[in-house]
Motif scaffolding. Structure first.
Motif, short mmCIF file in Angstrom:
data_model
loop_
_atom_site.label_atom_id
_atom_site.label_comp_id
_atom_site.label_asym_id
_atom_site.label_seq_id
_atom_site.Cartn_x
_atom_site.Cartn_y
_atom_site.Cartn_z
N PHE A 37 0.82 -1.21 0.00
CA PHE A 37 0.00 0.00 0.00
C PHE A 37 0.85 1.26 0.00
CE2 PHE A 37 -2.88 3.16 1.85
CZ PHE A 37 -4.08 2.88 1.21
N SER A 38 0.84 1.97 -1.10
CA SER A 38 1.48 3.28 -1.32
C SER A 38 3.00 3.21 -1.46
CB SER A 38 1.15 4.27 -0.19
OG SER A 38 2.00 4.14 0.92
N CYS A 178 0.20 7.39 6.93
CA CYS A 178 0.50 7.08 8.32
C CYS A 178 1.16 8.30 8.96
CB CYS A 178 1.40 5.85 8.45
SG CYS A 178 2.90 5.95 7.45
N THR A 179 1.12 8.35 10.28
CA THR A 179 1.76 9.44 11.00
C THR A 179 2.48 8.88 12.22
OG1 THR A 179 -0.08 9.92 12.50
CG2 THR A 179 -0.13 10.98 10.33
N ASP A 180 3.35 9.71 12.75
CA ASP A 180 4.06 9.36 13.98
C ASP A 180 3.58 10.26 15.12
OD1 ASP A 180 5.85 7.82 15.43
OD2 ASP A 180 7.54 9.17 15.08
N PRO A 189 -0.27 0.61 14.97
CA PRO A 189 -0.01 0.44 13.53
C PRO A 189 0.49 1.69 12.83
CG PRO A 189 -2.00 -0.73 14.15
CD PRO A 189 -1.57 0.04 15.37
N GLY A 190 -0.07 2.88 13.16
CA GLY A 190 0.35 4.10 12.47
C GLY A 190 1.82 4.41 12.63
N PRO A 191 2.32 4.53 13.87
CA PRO A 191 3.75 4.80 14.05
C PRO A 191 4.65 3.70 13.51
CG PRO A 191 2.53 5.39 16.02
CD PRO A 191 1.56 4.68 15.12
N MET A 192 4.21 2.44 13.61
CA MET A 192 5.02 1.35 13.05
C MET A 192 5.18 1.53 11.55
SD MET A 192 3.44 -1.91 15.12
CE MET A 192 4.05 -3.03 13.88
N SER A 193 4.08 1.84 10.86
CA SER A 193 4.14 2.04 9.42
C SER A 193 5.01 3.25 9.08
CB SER A 193 2.73 2.24 8.85
OG SER A 193 1.95 1.08 9.03
N TYR A 194 4.84 4.31 9.84
CA TYR A 194 5.61 5.53 9.59
C TYR A 194 7.11 5.26 9.68
CZ TYR A 194 6.94 10.45 9.73
OH TYR A 194 7.51 11.67 9.44
N ARG A 195 7.52 4.53 10.71
CA ARG A 195 8.94 4.23 10.87
C ARG A 195 9.46 3.38 9.71
NH1 ARG A 195 7.27 3.57 16.22
NH2 ARG A 195 7.36 1.30 16.07
N HIS A 273 4.59 -6.86 11.64
CA HIS A 273 4.34 -6.82 10.20
C HIS A 273 5.57 -6.45 9.38
CE1 HIS A 273 1.81 -6.23 6.62
NE2 HIS A 273 2.46 -5.10 6.40
N TYR A 274 6.39 -5.54 9.89
CA TYR A 274 7.50 -5.02 9.09
C TYR A 274 8.81 -5.76 9.31
CZ TYR A 274 4.30 -1.31 7.88
OH TYR A 274 3.22 -0.62 7.39
N ARG A 275 8.84 -6.70 10.22
CA ARG A 275 10.10 -7.37 10.51
C ARG A 275 10.66 -8.14 9.31
NH1 ARG A 275 12.68 -11.55 13.37
NH2 ARG A 275 14.32 -10.72 14.70
N PRO A 276 9.82 -8.80 8.48
CA PRO A 276 10.39 -9.51 7.32
C PRO A 276 11.17 -8.62 6.37
CG PRO A 276 8.14 -10.22 7.72
CD PRO A 276 8.38 -9.04 8.61
#
Length: 300
Positions: A37-38, A178-180, A189-195, A273-276
Motif C-alpha cells: 500500500f502506497s 500514516c503518522t508518527d 499500527p500508524g507509528p510502526m508504518s511511519y517508521r 508486520h515489518y520485521r520480514p
C-alpha cells in the motif's frame, strides 16, 4: 543486471526494472513483483529482486499505477482491482521478453499485494507459483479489527461526503498514509508504518509523498482476497506470516492458509508486520527464493 522497463496496462504506462541473471542460459524463469500500500519499488523491492536474480531468476519489478515512476491518475490513488489487473499485464509483459520463459513465471507480493497475488494466482494459470508475504486479505475485517466502531462510522461519513465532492467536480481529497503522532503508542499500527516508510525513504533519498486519495480508503474496504484461497491449487503457494502482526492480523493469514489447497508451505517469522523487510530480511528473502527456484525450475 538491471535495466529500466515499461509496459502498457490498458492505456496506462507502468514503469519499473527488469533484472536478468548474469550467469546461465536464457530463457530464464521469472518473478513478477510489486510493493504494498502506497510503497515504491525502491523501498526494499530491489533487495529482494537481487536475491532472486542471483539465484538465476529474471525479475520484473514495477511501480503501481498512479504511484512512483508509473503513469496514471488520479495520482496517489490505490485501486486494488486495477492493481490486480496490472499484475496480469505485468505477467504478459514478462511473457513477451525474449530472455524469459513464458511457461515459468511466478508472483511475489507483500502486505496489500500479498493478497492481490493470491487472487492473481487463483485466476491466471500462467502463474506457476506464488509467494505471499504478510498478506492483506480482507478490507472490511481488517478495518473492524484495527479501527473502533466509532472511528469506522466517522470514516464512512467522510467517504460519503467525498463521493459528493468528486461528483461536483472537485479534485480528490488526499490523506496521510500514516503518522508518527505523539499521542499514539509507539507500537500502534500508524507509528510502526511511519517508521518503516521513513526507514527506506530517508536512507535512499526517496520522495515518498505519504499520501493517498481518500477514495483509496473506500476502495480498500471493498478488498477481499479470502474467497479466492481455495482456488489457488494446484499452483504452489508459499505464505510468509509475521507471528505478531497487527496490521495484517496473523490469525486472518493463518485462516487463509488453512483454506488453501496443496501444494503449500507456511513460514512463520517472529515479530510484527515489518520485521520480514528489515531485521528478518534474510529469512524472508531466502524462503521466497528457495520456493521460487524449486517450483519455477521444475515447471513445464
Amino acid at each position: 543486471m538491471r535495466r529500466d522497463t515499461a509496459f502498457d496496462a490498458d492505456g496506462t504506462t507502468l514503469r519499473g526494472w527488469l533484472y536478468l541473471p548474469d550467469r546461465g542460459d536464457s530463457p530464464f524463469p521469472a518473478v513478477v513483483m510489486a510493493h504494498g500500500f502506497s510503497a515504491l519499488k525502491e523501498m526494499g523491492l530491489d533487495d529482494y529482486a537481487e536475491v532472486f536474480c542471483a539465484a538465476g531468476l529474471a525479475v520484473l519489478v514495477y511501480d503501481h499505477r498512479n504511484l512512483g515512476a508509473s503513469d496514471g491518475t488520479p495520482r496517489d490513488e490505490i485501486d486494488p482491482i486495477a492493481q490486480l489487473r496490472d499484475y496480469g499485464h505485468a505477467v504478459t509483459c514478462a511473457c513477451m521478453q525474449p530472455e524469459i520463459d513464458a511457461t515459468r513465471i511466478g508472483l511475489w507480493g507483500t502486505s496489500y499485494t500479498g493478497g492481490l497475488v493470491l487472487i492473481a494466482a487463483a485466476i491466471d494459470r500462467r502463474v506457476k507459483c506464488v509467494v505471499s508475504q504478510v498478506p492483506y486479505l480482507s478490507g472490511y475485517e481488517n478495518a473492524t479489527r484495527t479501527t473502533t466502531p466509532e472511528r469506522l462510522a466517522e470514516i464512512e461519513r467522510t467517504l460519503q461526503a467525498e463521493r459528493l465532492s468528486l461528483a461536483a467536480g472537485h479534485p480528490p481529497t488526499t490523506v496521510a498514509v500514516c503518522t508518527d503522532a505523539p499521542e499514539q503508542p509507539r507500537d500502534a499500527p500508524g507509528p510502526m508504518s511511519y517508521r518503516y516508510f521513513r526507514h527506506f525513504a530517508d536512507a535512499r533519498g526517496l520522495d515518498w509523498p505519504n499520501r493517498v486519495t481518500l477514495r483509496s480508503l473506500e476502495l480498500r474496504l471493498q478488498y477481499e482476497a479470502l474467497p479466492f484461497l481455495p482456488r489457488i491449487a494446484p499452483t504452489p503457494l508459499l505464505m510468509i506470516v509475521a507471528a505478531e502482526d497487527r496490521i495484517t492480523p496473523t490469525d486472518i493469514a493463518l485462516r487463509a492458509y488453512a483454506a488453501a489447497g496443496e501444494p503449500k508451505k507456511l513460514v512463520m517469522i517472529a515479530g510484527d508486520h515489518y520485521r520480514p523487510y528489515v531485521e528478518a530480511f534474510d529469512q524472508s528473502s531466502v524462503a521466497a527464493r528457495d520456493w521460487l527456484v524449486a517450483h519455477l525450475r521444475a515447471s513445464t
